[in-house]
Design an enzyme around this catalytic site. Structure first.
Site: not given
Length: 289
Positions: A65, A214-216, A218-219, A221-222
Site C-alpha cells: 500500500y 469491500f463490505p459495500l 459490487g452493489f 442500483p437495485l
C-alpha cells in the site's frame, strides 16, 4: 460515546491473541489508487491514533500500500506499539509504476516482501501475514502449496507469528490447512456477494476468523435500493447497515473498514453496532440471493 469496552461485536481470538472484532483497514491512508503519500499526512496519523484510542486492536495493512506508505504511517503514529495491538499484513503482490498489482509469489519474492514489512513496520516479528492469491479481480484456481510453505518456513524462523490466506477459493483454504494451521481467511464478501456463505460457517465451526473486504463493493442500483430502504427505516447510513449485517452474520467475522477520516471512522464504529431486527436481516439477506 464509544469506549474501548463498547466496541461492537466484542472480541475474537486470532492464534494466541485476542482482538476486537471491529478493526481498521489502513489501505485508504495512501494516496489515490493506493499509490504515494496521502494529501493530509497529519490527518492520516490522526486516524490511526483515533483507532487505537477507540480501543481497536486489529489493524490491517500491507507494504504494497503506497508502497510502504501505510506501514510507515502506522509506525510513525503508533510505534512503540501497545502490547494489545495486532497488526496484520499481506504478501503475494507488488506494485508497478502504473499502480497495478503484479503477482509476486515465488519464494524469493515472498521472503523479500516479509522483510520489507518487518522493516517498514519496525518490528522483529509480524503478528499475521496473509498469503494473497488470485489476482486483482478475484480468486483463481491453482495450488497454494509452494507459496504457503514459504510462509510456514518464515514462521519457523520466527519472522511470522500467525498465517492467514487471502483472495482464495474454498479448495485453496483446504489445501493450506492441510499444510499448517491458519488463523483467518480474508476474502471479498458482503450483502451482495455471498459466495463464501458456506465457507464462513465452516470456518466459524473450526474457530477460524473470516475477514471480509469491500463490505459495500459490487452493489447494483437495485441492490443499493434495497439496502437504502432498510437504512432509511433505521435512520442510518447504508454503510452502517452493511457493517452491522456483517457483524451479526457470524461471530467469526472481523471487520476492517477503511477510511482516511476520523469522523468517518467514528461513524463506522458506531454504525457496526446498529441493532438489526429479524425483519431487517431477512430483507437484507434477500439482496444476495
Amino acid at each position: 460515546m464509544i469506549t474501548p469496552s463498547t466496541l461492537p461485536g466484542g472480541t475474537w481470538t486470532l492464534g494466541d491473541s485476542t482482538v476486537t472484532r471491529f478493526g481498521y483497514g489502513a489501505m485508504q491512508l495512501a494516496g489515490p489508487g493506493v499509490m504515494g503519500p496521502p494529501a493530509d499526512r497529519d490527518g492520516a496519523l490522526a486516524v490511526l491514533r483515533e483507532a487505537v484510542s477507540l480501543g481497536i486492536t486489529h489493524i490491517d495493512t500491507s507494504d504494497a500500500y503506497g508502497p510502504r506508505i501505510t506501514n510507515e504511517l502506522i509506525r510513525q503514529a503508533l510505534h512503540p506499539y501497545p502490547s494489545s495491538l495486532f497488526i496484520a499484513t499481506k504478501v503475494g503482490a507488488t506494485r508497478d509504476a502504473q499502480g497495478g498489482w503484479p503477482v509476486a509469489r515465488r519464494p524469493e519474492d515472498l521472503r523479500k516482501q516479509v522483510h520489507e514489512n518487518l522493516d517498514s513496520l519496525g518490528v522483529q516479528t509480524l503478528d499475521l501475514v496473509n498469503m494473497r492469491m488470485g489476482d486483482a479481480q478475484s480468486p483463481r484456481p491453482g495450488s497454494i502449496t509452494e507459496a504457503f510453505e514459504t510462509l510456514v518456513d518464515l514462521q519457523r524462523e520466527g519472522l511470522i507469528r500467525h498465517i492467514g490466506v487471502s483472495n482464495v477459493t474454498a479448495e485453496q483454504v483446504v489445501e493450506a490447512r492441510g499444510i499448517a494451521p491458519i488463523v483467518c481467511v480474508q476474502n471479498m464478501y458482503n450483502l451482495a456477494h455471498r459466495h463464501d456463505d458456506d465457507l464462513v460457517d465452516q470456518l466459524a465451526a473450526d474457530g477460524i476468523a473470516y475477514v471480509p473486504f469491500f463490505p459495500l463493493g459490487g452493489f447494483t442500483p437495485l441492490q443499493s435500493q434495497a439496502l437504502s430502504q432498510v437504512a432509511s427505516r433505521l435512520e442510518a447510513t447504508p454503510m452502517s447497515v452493511a457493517l452491522a449485517w456483517l457483524m451479526r452474520r457470524s461471530p467469526n467475522i472481523l471487520l476492517i473498514p477503511g477510511t482516511s477520516s476520523t469522523a468517518h471512522l467514528r461513524e463506522n464504529t458506531a454504525g457496526a453496532g446498529l441493532s438489526l431486527s429479524d425483519e431487517d436481516v431477512a430483507e437484507l439477506d434477500s439482496i444476495g440471493h
